[in-house]
Design a protein around this motif. Structure first.
Motif, PDB file in Angstrom:
ATOM      1  N   VAL A  59       0.789  -0.915  -0.250  1.00 38.93           N
ATOM      2  CA  VAL A  59      -0.478  -0.182  -0.283  1.00 38.93           C
ATOM      3  C   VAL A  59       0.811   1.319   0.283  1.00 38.93           C
ATOM      4  N   GLY A  98     -21.036   6.932  15.401  1.00 38.35           N
ATOM      5  CA  GLY A  98     -20.457   6.023  16.084  1.00 38.35           C
ATOM      6  C   GLY A  98     -19.129   5.113  15.814  1.00 38.35           C
ATOM      7  N   LEU A 100     -15.088   4.955  14.262  1.00 39.35           N
ATOM      8  CA  LEU A 100     -13.604   5.559  14.055  1.00 39.35           C
ATOM      9  C   LEU A 100     -13.245   4.386  13.039  1.00 39.35           C
ATOM     10  N   ASP A 102     -10.305   4.073  10.437  1.00 36.58           N
ATOM     11  CA  ASP A 102     -10.639   4.867   9.068  1.00 36.58           C
ATOM     12  C   ASP A 102      -9.258   4.890   7.658  1.00 36.58           C
ATOM     13  N   ILE A 103      -9.124   3.407   8.846  1.00 37.62           N
ATOM     14  CA  ILE A 103      -7.619   3.337   7.895  1.00 37.62           C
ATOM     15  C   ILE A 103      -7.951   2.715   6.451  1.00 37.62           C
ATOM     16  N   LEU A 107      -8.124   3.668   2.681  1.00 42.01           N
ATOM     17  CA  LEU A 107      -7.368   3.651   0.911  1.00 42.01           C
ATOM     18  C   LEU A 107      -8.449   3.478  -0.021  1.00 42.01           C
ATOM     19  N   THR A 150     -19.731  -4.473  14.263  1.00 37.88           N
ATOM     20  CA  THR A 150     -21.176  -5.543  13.346  1.00 37.88           C
ATOM     21  C   THR A 150     -22.099  -3.591  14.079  1.00 37.88           C
ATOM     22  N   THR A 151     -21.898  -2.809  15.039  1.00 38.23           N
ATOM     23  CA  THR A 151     -22.571  -2.167  15.340  1.00 38.23           C
ATOM     24  C   THR A 151     -22.989  -1.123  14.725  1.00 38.23           C
ATOM     25  N   ALA A 179     -14.450  -4.502   6.833  1.00 41.15           N
ATOM     26  CA  ALA A 179     -14.448  -5.887   7.003  1.00 41.15           C
ATOM     27  C   ALA A 179     -15.753  -6.692   7.608  1.00 41.15           C
ATOM     28  N   PRO A 180     -16.152  -6.148   7.984  1.00 42.57           N
ATOM     29  CA  PRO A 180     -17.702  -6.750   8.516  1.00 42.57           C
ATOM     30  C   PRO A 180     -19.216  -6.845   7.354  1.00 42.57           C
ATOM     31  N   VAL A 181     -18.957  -6.090   6.407  1.00 42.29           N
ATOM     32  CA  VAL A 181     -20.086  -5.834   5.600  1.00 42.29           C
ATOM     33  C   VAL A 181     -19.672  -7.405   4.657  1.00 42.29           C
ATOM     34  N   ARG A 184     -23.596 -10.288   0.810  1.00 40.58           N
ATOM     35  CA  ARG A 184     -25.054 -10.499   1.278  1.00 40.58           C
ATOM     36  C   ARG A 184     -26.240  -9.301   1.903  1.00 40.58           C
TER      37      ARG A 184
END
Ligand code: B12
Ligand code: B12
Ligand code: SF4
Ligand code: SF4
Ligand code: ZN
Ligand code: ZN
Ligand code: ZN
Lengths: 211, 463, 463, 211
Positions: A59, A98, A100, A102-103, A107, A150-151, A179-181, A184
């Motif tokens: 990167v 809610g 934070l 942002d890395i 990117l 996820t929250t 990541a959690p997305v 689906r």
């Protein structure tokens, strides 16, 4: 014109100074700015993307190339705008309320800029209202949402619902990631696209603005 | 070897590799209900969290139900598996720190169940409360004032009353500079973020935590370079940044983490502080570690070696999702319990404990630079080098230099395998490191004059 | 000791405890793409399955997507972690056996990805296909005819073409009698179900499987007493039936499982066959085992000891749910990979391999009767006793008697801890076992005259 | 009457012969059958339930006691029926379509019988239609559904939906269980009750029929 290939090289090396110099020179010689972008600059970033995919670069190198590309683009954009040409696309991006992290979002933003998009980065902890207001104000094509918790994922759905309520759902493509997305989840909330990485986000954004 | 002959190894709490083993630390910690950490027995540390759910008034009953289900499942299984003791970490979610009453309520709920299992079934246990460092919710962060800081102070103060036995944190001062430094592989800025900013914030923050703990009679446990070195490790794991860079960041994070113990933290360190072995070697406190058992939270290249000298063994964090057998927190507990059984069985003889330690070490170290810098022998050598310096900045700089030298040496000697795209970064980073000024104020002046200056408020670091 | 002097230990493939270690079996198995099992290296075996989803035409694309995601995630991580080789088990779901085209399609999908990873990245691997034993879908089951049996035969025949390298099954003949016998702790009926019915069905079924494999050039791997002894183990884990009973059922299941290898199966045994160590000792085939790493599928009281002499190390099965890090199958693979690294590192010296084996053993054995009967030394002794008998029935009866005697001895000697409500069952069971006739036909006659007779069709067992 | 306490003991010991003999004797002496059940038999099973909960006994012992209880009940039931008294309740139970796991279901059935319920066991692999038809035919109070596979759980919802379609939802209480089933899932599909064990299932069934 063949020395314009040095522009490709300068971007590959992440040498912003060189890339700006070559761009200036080319523009002085009345080279078609659109051609500079599509023939020499975009291919350079595509090549970097490929190298990154195969593990041949990291990167930091990608970012340096993107910065070189951006520096050259800054010279070219006014010319294109004067002709009435628009940037590849305009993206409003941010991390959900809610959240934070942002890395990843940064990117994606950098890579989009590197690919010729105009990026309006709203930062982190962004509520649905602000996304929509900014997208409307800046006449964005895309709204790009990032969530690492996820929250905070549910706020993605809220953005889409608010857009619908405002009767503005058709005016923007909404893409989501973090990541959690998952694909689906993206389908479930009715987003227009999802990618699990910054390179993919660029391809996705390109497809959506040309669709 | 990098360590010059005659290094003042005496500043380390552990000087001999023979004494550097799992389960045993020079300064054990007693806490909670009949528990002792670092006194010869490795103890499982379990951490669990909510599945996707909004945290709000109307979801609160469901949230309470979830935590009750998790702690009950974990305690029951811990008892059935006859664990020697159980450490439970409750890491709050940000809304529970912003609203300390919420955090305290869940803490109390957990502590009550732990109390019952101790009274009824003799399960030794303790509860570690880890409030979030919410100060970074605004950027540039206010570190010593403002509503976030107030919320944190309140939760620290309420921890004991809410049933916590230990207090911990994953602090973030300096991270506002570190984040971009990591994605750009800017070692100079990383050293500044850790050695100048981070270390100052640690001193400030941990004095407050230690004071709060002393006032209420609970244990100030530990901190982690999670926001720095784990972010780097995860980025490297995704092939975003070079692994050798992340390994150097790990060692460079040691002096910052150490500050907590210098101002009064007693351990165990936080599980996600993979720099733990350095802390144990230098400060002698027991450490919590995580590795393959934390794959539910992040994949890792140090899944075995991270266990080599641990005192608590953790799963980092798992959501309360249902697996084929039962809920994921109970599954994690089972895995930790069996791992601890194995370690404690081997540890019946010190020689065998060292054998197991060495296999754990050898199984990972040659494959990965991050694993390499966690080798117990490497830790002792580099720790000694770091401690030759006096100030956090100089220690951080020295740590980066020493880590780079060690990696280059190991690679050159064929002990550590590196693909070419990694190996070439050793030189790139070395060039960056060599220009780091010996004098902290020179680096500070330089940074204040760079774009990074817009990211932090010097006054928040007492600068 | 229970084993009389002069037992014909020569019938065992492994006679010395020194040779009874993980990773090494007398008759290694070569299979798939460059893989060898039991030749000195422990290999991870991963098994994964769908999250809650109906299996139907309209969900089929999503099902394909799920399997593609799982195998891709697992292979990528296996490569990154440099596993020595990777065994993937595809256990079909019942609709995929009833409709063999579906089972074959997923099998092919998995095999293609494995092929690619071998060709492009040199990842050694093999694919084990385990069709369901759907014959028990009707009760009393038709074991040698009918649509279920036809479906199974078809999937066996298509396995090779669908890319499978090994064929396995979890067969169920006799279970129609065993189920109730287990919940009533009726040892007599269990011995009948295993030693008379089960063993007969195994002989019939495995001749067919071996023939199908020979015809298509793939490996007939193994079976498991899952439907019998694991059901008992799970019931005991839930405190429904005594643990000592489940432990006896485990040993009593050995002669039935053994039949598969007597008629041509070559291993590795199925991961969930916790009787594997006996099979390895007797038949010399490599075995797959699971323990703490299978906590995602069932909690266990043999989480460590199950690993002591394994050749493949498995997670049993995990659903494709999302954890904080990534999908659960990838998480399982990571845990297996690190466990194998540790074993293979220790195994660089045979003496160290035995040390690790013994700690794994000691850490579980004294706490639980099921663990006790998996002690490698106990396995060798009881296996020798079992093999003194000639027929499956007499071996099963002997196994039950020998296991009871060993448990009573160990308990009496203070080596095995048992709570009083468990200990009293040793006598109850002993009284049941003592009345088992020496002669199989006596038991058969008795059973045909009991309520159990309504549950099975003698003709399906060639009776 | 005090020798009826031997009935309690016989059931606790799982001694069906003794329990039948004592029951006969008591009935001959014109003891109130309802009192026999509620004062001596149910408390015995409750005690066994408690012993099981505390780990002092196992399922085999529970089953033997339940069988003793059932044997006595068989003598008592006709008398109660003649008076117009009904069994505690009538339950139709089975494992869902596609699912062959029946150990748990059988335990629940035995325990319900032990507790005085009349149990109609439909076995395994039971489709929604059969559950409803049998429940209607046998005038059941409760329908008890068991599933061990996540792939067969959805059929539980189908039973409830079919009941609604048939306008018969109010006529039966529906309870669900089996390892993958959770209280949350039960709530989600609108079941009337859930328990994660056989003992709990008895308590649940009792509450529902008296509610
Ligand atoms: C670094 C990190 C942090 C840093 C954040 C630094 C920063 N400035 O972002 C710190 C330490 C501060 C932190 C804090 C917390 N974190 Co955190 N964090 C991480 C970590 C280790 C890495 C995240 C990361 O940066 N990854 C690297 C980037 C490049 O990847 P990425 O974000 O996924 O982005 C890529 C793609 O997803 C995609 N993408 C991203 N956005 C978008 C958008 C679009 C439109 C598209 C198309 C694509 C796309 O492209 C990117 C590049 O390829 C993860 C663990 C993990 N393995 O993910 C935990 C993690 C996300 N954190 C977690 C938690 C719980 C927290 C805390 C709540 C901890 C606590 N108890 O205090 C706080 C929350 C603070 C808050 N309110 O947000 C959990 C989240 C659990 C959950 N699922 O809800 C995780 C998963 C860790 C864990 N295993 O428990 N965290
Ligand atoms: C024994 C068993 C089998 C036996 C079944 C024997 C039998 N006659 O029932 C055999 C070996 C045949 C078998 C086959 C299969 N099985 Co199976 N099996 C199990 C096992 C080990 C134990 C189940 C059991 O009996 N538990 C003991 C009983 C007493 O508990 P219970 O059923 O939960 O019941 C209690 C409560 O739930 C409650 N309860 C139950 N029903 C009801 C109903 C009501 C109304 C109420 C209120 C309460 C209630 O009370 C009971 C007593 O306290 C489980 C693993 C596990 N840990 O659960 C896997 C398991 C259920 N099986 C599984 C699978 C995948 C299968 C197969 C598909 C395997 C295969 N690939 O072939 C086949 C499926 C066959 C089919 N179509 O049904 C998976 C299910 C995965 C999933 N969630 O979908 C499990 C979870 C194993 C695993 N970890 O993967 N299995
Ligand atoms: S290590 Fe991972 S999970 Fe642990 S605190 Fe850091 S980011 Fe969060
Ligand atoms: S052991 Fe458990 S999961 Fe494995 S096959 Fe048997 S029941 Fe199924
Ligand atoms: Zn952390
Ligand atoms: Zn943690
Ligand atoms: Zn199995």
């Amino acid at each position: 014109m063949s020395d314009c290939s040095k522009l490709t090289e300068a971007i590959l090396n992440g040498d912003a100074k060189a890339s700006v110099a070559i761009t200036k020179e080319a523009l002085d010689k009345k080279t078609d700015p659109q051609e500079l972008v599509s023939k020499y600059m975009i291919p350079a970033m595509d090549e970097m993307g490929k190298r990154f995919e195969t593990g041949d670069c990291f990167v930091p190198e990608l970012l340096i190339s993107a910065r070189a590309m951006k520096a050259s683009l800054e010279l070219i954009r006014p010319l294109l705008a004067a002709r009435g040409a628009e940037p590849v696309g305009r993206v409003v991006i941010g991390t959900m309320k809610g959240d934070l992290h942002d890395i990843g979002k940064n990117l994606v933003a950098s890579m989009l800029e590197g690919a010729g998009f105009e990026v309006i980065d709203l930062g982190v902890d962004v509520g649905p209202g602000l996304f929509i207001a900014e997208a409307q104000a800046k006449k964005a094509d895309l709204i790009a949402l990032s969530a690492l918790l996820t929250t905070t994922m549910p706020h993605m759905r809220a953005v889409i619902e608010e857009l619908k309520k405002a009767g503005a759902r058709d005016r923007f493509k909404v893409i989501v990631g973090g990541a959690p997305v998952t694909q689906r989840y993206a389908d479930e909330i009715g987003a227009d696209g999802y990618s699990d990485n910054a390179n993919g986000a660029v391809g996705l954004a390109r497809r959506l603005v040309t669709a | 070897m990098t360590s010059p002959a005659g290094a003042p190894a005496a500043t380390l709490a552990i000087t001999s590799l023979d004494d550097f083993i799992f389960g045993r630390a020079p300064h054990p910690v007693r806490c909670g209900r009949g528990m002792e950490i670092g006194a010869g027995t490795v103890i499982p540390e379990i951490n669990f969290t909510l599945p996707p759910i909004a945290i709000a008034e109307d979801t609160w009953p469901e949230i309470r139900r979830q935590y009750a289900e998790m702690i009950e499942g974990v305690c029951r299984r811990a008892m059935e598996l006859e664990v020697p003791a159980l450490l439970v970490e409750f890491e709050t979610l940000p809304p529970m720190t912003e609203n300390p009453a919420w955090g305290a309520e869940i803490c109390k709920l957990l502590s009550n169940t732990l109390g019952t299992y101790h009274a009824k079934h003799g399960l030794r246990n303790a509860l570690r409360l880890t409030p979030n460092d919410t100060r970074e919710f605004q950027r540039p962060p206010l570190l010593r004032r403002g509503k976030y800081w107030e919320g944190m102070l309140e939760l620290f103060a309420r921890a004991a009353e809410a049933g916590a036995d230990l207090l911990a944190i994953e602090s973030t001062g300096g991270k506002e500079v570190s984040d971009e430094a990591l994605t750009s592989a800017d070692l100079r800025a990383v050293v500044f973020a850790l050695g100048v900013l981070g270390a100052r914030d640690m001193a400030f923050l941990w004095k407050q935590i230690v004071a709060a703990c002393r006032a209420s009679g609970i244990g100030p446990s530990g901190d982690t370079a999670c926001g720095f070195a784990n972010t780097a490790m995860v980025l490297a794991g995704q092939k975003f940044i070079p692994k050798v860079f992340a390994a150097v960041v790990r060692v460079a994070a040691v002096p910052r983490s150490l500050v907590a113990y210098e101002v009064g933290a007693v351990g165990p360190s936080k599980d996600c502080a993979y720099e733990g072995p350095y802390i144990k070697a230098i400060a002698g406190v027991p450490i919590s570690m995580e590795g393959r058992t934390a794959a539910c939270a992040h994949l890792s290249s140090v899944g075995n070696i991270s266990q080599a000298v641990c005192d608590c063994w953790s799963n980092e964090s798992v959501q309360n999702v249902r697996l084929l057998s039962t809920n994921a927190p109970t599954v994690s507990l089972e895995q930790l319990a069996y791992d601890c059984r194995l370690m404690n069985t081997a540890a019946r003889s010190a020689e065998d404990a060292r054998r197991l330690r060495d296999w754990l070490t050898e199984s990972d170290a040659p494959r990965d630079p991050h694993a390499w810098v966690l080798r117990p022998d490497v830790v002792l050598r580099l720790a000694a080098e770091i401690m030759e310096e006096e100030t956090p900045y100089r220690r951080t700089r020295r740590a980066a230099l020493a880590a780079l030298e060690e990696l280059a040496r190991a690679h050159g000697a064929g002990e550590l395998r590196l693909p070419p795209q990694e190996a070439r970064w050793l030189d790139t980073l070395r060039r960056q490191a060599d220009t780091l000024p010996e004098d902290e104020s020179a680096l500070l002046a330089e940074m204040l004059d760079s774009p990074a200056a817009s990211k932090f408020l010097p006054a928040e670091y007492g600068l």
